[in-house]
Design an enzyme around this catalytic site. Structure first.
Site, PDB file in Angstrom:
ATOM      1  N   HIS A  96      -1.414 -12.379  -1.987  1.00 26.49           N
ATOM      2  CA  HIS A  96       0.019 -12.173  -1.770  1.00 26.49           C
ATOM      3  C   HIS A  96       0.389 -10.706  -1.628  1.00 26.49           C
ATOM      4  O   HIS A  96       1.567 -10.352  -1.659  1.00 26.49           O
ATOM      5  CB  HIS A  96       0.822 -12.827  -2.897  1.00 26.49           C
ATOM      6  CG  HIS A  96       0.664 -14.318  -2.930  1.00 26.49           C
ATOM      7  ND1 HIS A  96       0.897 -15.080  -4.053  1.00 26.49           N
ATOM      8  CD2 HIS A  96       0.286 -15.183  -1.960  1.00 26.49           C
ATOM      9  CE1 HIS A  96       0.669 -16.353  -3.779  1.00 26.49           C
ATOM     10  NE2 HIS A  96       0.290 -16.436  -2.514  1.00 26.49           N
ATOM     11  N   CYS A 121       4.085   5.999  10.259  1.00 28.27           N
ATOM     12  CA  CYS A 121       2.637   6.187  10.317  1.00 28.27           C
ATOM     13  C   CYS A 121       2.325   7.618  10.756  1.00 28.27           C
ATOM     14  O   CYS A 121       2.929   8.135  11.710  1.00 28.27           O
ATOM     15  CB  CYS A 121       2.020   5.190  11.291  1.00 28.27           C
ATOM     16  SG  CYS A 121       0.252   5.423  11.574  1.00 28.27           S
TER      17      CYS A 121
END
Length: 406
Positions: free
Chosen positions: A191, A229
């Site tokens: 998860h 990024c």
């Protein structure tokens, strides 16, 4: 033309009349359910003749209400926490220790129950997230990144080091397995991990491990963290898989590793998981194999799980208590967690100067003293403690639209 108009008017009138009849019928059924329910609450000796006649007249309703009461009682029993007495617990742990010594491929499945000792609430316990929300209560919030690996986390890491555990499959997003020192290649965080954000525009996916909870701005179906990024300038996203979502990231989910581990496992040890989510993944249980060739299943949990009937042994105790006895039986010394040995500091990618204000979470530091100084020197906004975007989100959305029956 006039006939068509009359026909349309007639059909509308019929639809309205039918709808009205349905509404009236539902209202009558509600009144009957309420009346019968009130009568059933009374002791038999206190019911009048008229009330007895009501029950006789509405037998179907009586049977339905009795079935509902039975289901409620079964559900209550399943939610109750059961504790083995001291002698039973020791006997069961000895059996578990013997199995672990003989196991060739032991795989450990972990749930929220192994992190409760770190003050992270579980989900389905008496004070769990789902339980509190079902009761209409507000979840107390806290900065979950302050939690540290528990004794159970350190036991699992040590058992892997001693070549007793082959792989760990975790439902937890708290990152404590990683911080315990467990190698990433033997860990599947199904998860996600609250300390990891990724760029899915890069190929392969670029990963950024942080020293704070990256899920501050994220929630169900909204995974953008607001940071960029460093390679392609695309927005980063968290790795969390919420209830109702399907995880597609290779890491840190590592489904391939989990499936392969389950395929070769001869023993599966489930620690602190209700298994209500994990049971839905057939690849984790070798269900395609004959029952006699499936892994032996051992469960440590205080509440009922849907896999109890398949378990060789079910231990009703807290995970830390079980692991303490187990380590004694296995004669294994478990070193305590040391923050200076936490691998997150080696893996972490520091923020660029312009990203310093991209979050308001406390940053984990190498020493507790540094954290205290930092907390006093940083300017803080006056607001209650915050919780991650992964914690308890998506529950209400999953329940909306469900209508109550009479």
């Amino acid at each position: 033309m006039e006939e068509e108009v009359n026909s349309d008017f007639s059909s509308r009138s019929e639809r309205k009349a039918l709808e009205k009849a349905k509404i009236l019928q539902r209202e009558r059924e509600r009144k009957i359910f309420k009346l019968v329910g009130q009568v059933l609450k009374k002791p038999v000796v206190e019911r009048s003749e008229e009330e007895a006649e009501v029950l006789e007249l509405h037998r179907d309703t009586v049977e339905e209400l009795c079935r509902r009461e039975l289901r409620r009682n079964v559900l209550k029993r399943k939610q109750e926490e059961v504790f083995d007495d001291a002698d039973d617990l020791k006997y069961k742990v000895r059996q578990l220790a013997l199995t672990i010594k003989q196991a060739k491929n032991l795989v450990v499945y972990t749930g929220a129950g192994i992190s409760t000792a770190a003050s992270i609430p579980d989900y389905r316990g008496p004070n769990g997230v789902w339980t509190q929300l079902q009761k209409g209560r507000i979840i107390s919030s806290s900065d979950l990144s302050k939690a540290e690996p528990t004794f159970t986390h350190m036991c699992i890491r040590t058992m892997h080091k001693e070549k007793l555990v082959k792989h760990v499959v975790s439902q937890n997003c708290d990152g404590l397995h990683l911080r315990s020192g467990l190698p990433r290649q033997v860990l599947s965080e199904l998860h996600g991990n609250m300390f990891i954000e990724v760029c899915t525009s890069c190929s392969p996916v670029k990963e950024y491990v942080r020293l704070f909870d990256v899920t501050e701005r994220t929630s169900l179906h909204r995974h953008g963290t607001g940071r960029k990024c460093g390679l392609c300038d695309s927005e980063l996203r968290d790795t969390i898989v919420h209830f109702g979502e399907r995880g597609t990231l290779e890491q840190p989910l590592n489904w391939e590793g989990a499936a392969q581990a389950a395929k070769t496992a001869d023993v599966i040890l489930c620690l602190g998981s209700s298994l209500k989510v994990l049971k839905k993944y057939p690849c984790l249980w070798s269900m395609n194999k004959p029952a006699t060739k499936r892994p032996q299943l051992y469960i440590v949990n205080l509440q009922w799980t849907p896999k109890d009937d398949l378990a060789v042994l079910k231990i009703h105790a807290k995970c830390d208590d079980v692991m303490k006895l187990l380590m004694e039986e296995l004669n294994i010394h478990v070193p305590p967690y040391k923050r200076t040995d936490d691998p997150i500091f080696t893996l972490a990618v520091l923020l660029k100067p312009e990203e310093a204000k991209s979050h308001s979470r406390e940053v984990i530091t190498l020493s507790v003293e540094q954290e205290i100084v930092s907390a006093h020197t940083e300017v803080s906004i006056e607001s209650p403690s915050v919780q991650g975007g992964w914690f308890g989100r998506g529950y209400r959305k999953g329940r909306t639209g469900k209508k109550k029956t009479p």
